[in-house]
Design a protein around this motif. Sequence first.
Motif, mmCIF file in Angstrom:
data_model
loop_
_atom_site.group_PDB
_atom_site.id
_atom_site.type_symbol
_atom_site.label_atom_id
_atom_site.label_comp_id
_atom_site.label_asym_id
_atom_site.label_seq_id
_atom_site.Cartn_x
_atom_site.Cartn_y
_atom_site.Cartn_z
ATOM 1 N N SER A 1 0.838 -1.202 0.000
ATOM 2 C CA SER A 1 0.000 0.000 0.000
ATOM 3 C C SER A 1 0.869 1.246 0.000
ATOM 4 O O SER A 1 1.831 1.342 0.767
ATOM 5 C CB SER A 1 -0.920 0.022 1.224
ATOM 6 O OG SER A 1 -1.861 -1.022 1.173
ATOM 7 N N LEU A 2 0.529 2.186 -0.861
ATOM 8 C CA LEU A 2 1.201 3.479 -0.933
ATOM 9 C C LEU A 2 0.154 4.563 -0.753
ATOM 10 O O LEU A 2 -0.769 4.672 -1.566
ATOM 11 C CB LEU A 2 1.906 3.654 -2.289
ATOM 12 C CG LEU A 2 2.908 2.568 -2.703
ATOM 13 C CD1 LEU A 2 3.471 2.880 -4.080
ATOM 14 C CD2 LEU A 2 4.029 2.442 -1.682
ATOM 15 N N THR B 1 9.333 6.449 -14.911
ATOM 16 C CA THR B 1 10.673 7.040 -14.901
ATOM 17 C C THR B 1 11.138 7.239 -13.465
ATOM 18 O O THR B 1 10.454 7.861 -12.651
ATOM 19 C CB THR B 1 10.672 8.389 -15.638
ATOM 20 O OG1 THR B 1 10.213 8.184 -16.975
ATOM 21 C CG2 THR B 1 12.074 8.980 -15.670
ATOM 22 N N ARG B 2 12.321 6.711 -13.187
ATOM 23 C CA ARG B 2 12.887 6.794 -11.838
ATOM 24 C C ARG B 2 14.359 7.179 -11.945
ATOM 25 O O ARG B 2 15.123 6.484 -12.619
ATOM 26 C CB ARG B 2 12.722 5.436 -11.140
ATOM 27 C CG ARG B 2 13.281 5.348 -9.734
ATOM 28 C CD ARG B 2 13.117 3.911 -9.253
ATOM 29 N NE ARG B 2 13.649 3.705 -7.932
ATOM 30 C CZ ARG B 2 13.822 2.498 -7.383
ATOM 31 N NH1 ARG B 2 13.458 1.404 -8.061
ATOM 32 N NH2 ARG B 2 14.327 2.381 -6.177
ATOM 33 N N ASN B 3 14.709 8.313 -11.344
ATOM 34 C CA ASN B 3 16.077 8.826 -11.406
ATOM 35 C C ASN B 3 16.552 9.005 -12.849
ATOM 36 O O ASN B 3 17.694 8.675 -13.211
ATOM 37 C CB ASN B 3 17.040 7.894 -10.651
ATOM 38 C CG ASN B 3 16.709 7.794 -9.177
ATOM 39 O OD1 ASN B 3 16.257 8.770 -8.564
ATOM 40 N ND2 ASN B 3 16.915 6.615 -8.589
ATOM 41 N N GLY B 4 15.635 9.513 -13.704
ATOM 42 C CA GLY B 4 15.979 9.769 -15.088
ATOM 43 C C GLY B 4 16.067 8.532 -15.960
ATOM 44 O O GLY B 4 16.450 8.607 -17.136
ATOM 45 N N PHE C 1 7.519 7.321 -7.286
ATOM 46 C CA PHE C 1 8.098 6.279 -8.143
ATOM 47 C C PHE C 1 9.223 5.523 -7.434
ATOM 48 O O PHE C 1 9.475 4.359 -7.730
ATOM 49 C CB PHE C 1 8.586 6.882 -9.452
ATOM 50 C CG PHE C 1 7.466 7.315 -10.362
ATOM 51 C CD1 PHE C 1 6.268 6.627 -10.383
ATOM 52 C CD2 PHE C 1 7.611 8.410 -11.206
ATOM 53 C CE1 PHE C 1 5.232 7.014 -11.203
ATOM 54 C CE2 PHE C 1 6.573 8.816 -12.043
ATOM 55 C CZ PHE C 1 5.382 8.111 -12.035
ATOM 56 N N GLU C 2 9.890 6.196 -6.496
ATOM 57 C CA GLU C 2 10.888 5.506 -5.688
ATOM 58 C C GLU C 2 10.202 4.407 -4.869
ATOM 59 O O GLU C 2 10.674 3.266 -4.804
ATOM 60 C CB GLU C 2 11.574 6.506 -4.762
ATOM 61 C CG GLU C 2 12.732 5.922 -3.960
ATOM 62 C CD GLU C 2 13.990 5.705 -4.792
ATOM 63 O OE1 GLU C 2 14.786 4.831 -4.407
ATOM 64 O OE2 GLU C 2 14.159 6.391 -5.817
ATOM 65 N N ALA C 3 9.071 4.775 -4.264
ATOM 66 C CA ALA C 3 8.305 3.796 -3.477
ATOM 67 C C ALA C 3 7.701 2.723 -4.373
ATOM 68 O O ALA C 3 7.640 1.549 -3.993
ATOM 69 C CB ALA C 3 7.213 4.505 -2.684
ATOM 70 N N LEU C 4 7.250 3.123 -5.574
ATOM 71 C CA LEU C 4 6.664 2.158 -6.497
ATOM 72 C C LEU C 4 7.691 1.116 -6.922
ATOM 73 O O LEU C 4 7.373 -0.074 -7.028
ATOM 74 C CB LEU C 4 6.112 2.883 -7.727
ATOM 75 C CG LEU C 4 5.510 2.003 -8.826
ATOM 76 C CD1 LEU C 4 4.338 1.184 -8.286
ATOM 77 C CD2 LEU C 4 5.057 2.842 -10.019
ATOM 78 N N GLY C 5 8.918 1.568 -7.164
ATOM 79 C CA GLY C 5 9.962 0.626 -7.552
ATOM 80 C C GLY C 5 10.164 -0.456 -6.517
ATOM 81 O O GLY C 5 10.345 -1.633 -6.849
ATOM 82 N N GLU C 6 10.130 -0.071 -5.245
ATOM 83 C CA GLU C 6 10.275 -1.063 -4.177
ATOM 84 C C GLU C 6 9.053 -1.970 -4.108
ATOM 85 O O GLU C 6 9.176 -3.172 -3.870
ATOM 86 C CB GLU C 6 10.494 -0.354 -2.851
ATOM 87 C CG GLU C 6 11.787 0.461 -2.778
ATOM 88 C CD GLU C 6 11.941 1.185 -1.454
ATOM 89 O OE1 GLU C 6 11.112 0.907 -0.541
ATOM 90 O OE2 GLU C 6 12.849 2.023 -1.328
#
Length: 646
Positions: free
Chosen positions: A255-256, A315-318, A268-273
């Motif tokens: 859950s986010l 897109t995450r960190n470019g 997107f940082e949280a989504l990646g995890e």
Amino acid sequence: MELKLETDYIEYRPGMTLTDAFSNDKIPMLQMKHLRQLDFPITRRISYERTVDEFLLQLAVNDALRPLKEHASMVILLDEQGALIEDEGRWSLLFTPNRGELVTMTDDAPMYPVLKSLLEKEKEGSVCCVDVPQRSLKTIVSGISPFCILDEYCKKQPGRYLSVAERIVFEGPEELFSHVPVCHYGRMSTVDLEEIENYHSIRALFEDYIYLYDHDDDMERQQPLSVAVFGPPGAGKSFGVKQIAKSCGRFSITSLNLSQYSSASELFEALGEALQSEKNMIPLVFFDEFDSELNGVSRGWLKYFLAPMQDGEYTRNGRINRIDGAVFVFAGATATSFEEFLPKDSEAEAKFRKVKGPDFVSRLKGILNIKGPNPTGITDRRSIIRRAMLLREQIVRKVPGICDSEGGLVNISKGLLSALLNVSEYRHGSRSLEFILAMSRLSEVNRFTPSCLPIDAQLDIHLDVKDFRSKLAFEQMMGDQVNKYAKVAHEAYRTLHRMEAVKMGLTPEQLEEVEREPEMAEWNDLDEFYKEGHRSQIRFLGEKLQAYDLNIGLRPILPGASDTIQELYGPTLELLAEMEHQRWVRDKMADGWTYGPKDSELKRSPEMVPYDELDEKTKEFIRVSVRYVPNYLNELGYELYRKSYI
């Protein structure tokens, strides 16, 4: 239904036309699956009721079903779990309460043994039978009175919806679960038809996605499956979907909550995890409060979901990151339903387009509206059942001291329970029910009574105290006398109706017809519909009379009192007549009636207007219906009186 000889039926065989299959006088027997294979638009595995109504609509309007329509009796199997049966023009449904229509029968499987088994299970109690209400072609086509097994069950119970709800809280829902369709997923259960259909639809989407995920021969990335969930605060939007997901056994759930993020990069940082999952597990990501603000822009997050939903990338960190299959569940916070989420006027439409709202909606594969304990509209009579199930669950889980450890009975004042079930609204949904229990003084008692409740200032946070107190006061005054009042009022109605018929000079034959009218039946034989009309009258009137600012009150008979109202006339009669009309309009609206030229099939009445707009003849009819209320009350030891402190 009595099972006939096997030779009385003729079973459909795949590949035949309906005309060839049912050209003789035998009773047609086929599977609903056969009709779907013949391209009739009848849904599968959503609900028994939807299947029935869609079939009856096709039977009514589609000439391709004429070979069936020409028969007065037929049997249509809903796999091995149920059967829709017509017997000389009357329809009934056999169904398995805790299981919907599955796919266990082959196309050419013998059908007579299945019907025989269903009828045997009905006698044992594991299969139920319900009469499908008779409706005209106009009614079926309009969809004004959809079939609902829960409604049919409640309407036949003494006390109807309220008594069913009370039994759920007192004794548990098991009795109800054995008579109506119920949807179970993990710890989530519902008997509400629309919720059942919504949950089954989401489950079907999940199952189909798992199948595609496992059978992707080309090894192409599966586009994420996106669904949106709406509901009032505290309705359990995330809970229900999570229970469905867990029941599938293939999802890794994260859950986010978007209110915790201030930028797309953080999200997107949280989504990646969240997209990291174990082998053979599919990531399922909840985006809670997806429709919240971003940098002061209402629904500002929507545009950032488009690429993950459509292209399976973000897109995450470019750097572009690909999503190899996932389920996205968007749980709303600003709208209680999908319809409310959509714009209502041109100005709102322009704002919606600016934040890419239409693009977001076009990428959704499913919608789920969770109702919660409050009515979604005037016709939502099932809300009291949802409310009862929530209250029972909260009491058993959080206040075990008032529950019988062996039988599971809940020890709560009947008047208090009725008020809790009937109050107009819980301001914060199921959370309000939870907090009212938490604020009540129940730690050292074994019975929940009004004295355990928090003070009104605290109650008012969670419900309309004035409405709640008036309902509670009436229940304490004469709640246990409602049925007796209804019986007295009915007998008086029969007497008056006979007198009016005689006064009109009707013939003996016509008078016999009057006696055969359904509303003239003896009390024990009277349909619950008419009984409930009398109960509703005294409940509505009694609750209104508890208001402090009204100059009329209700009390036990006070011998010799000078303020007693012996008979109704003038302004007092007019006030009660207006109240009775308000009650009648409310009950009609709850049954789906609207204003319009008189049409009982489409549920329209020209009398669905304020009392002041009625013609004098109609007003006089209403006055007659309430003029003798003091007499009915006197028979039970109660009276109306004029308040002196107003």
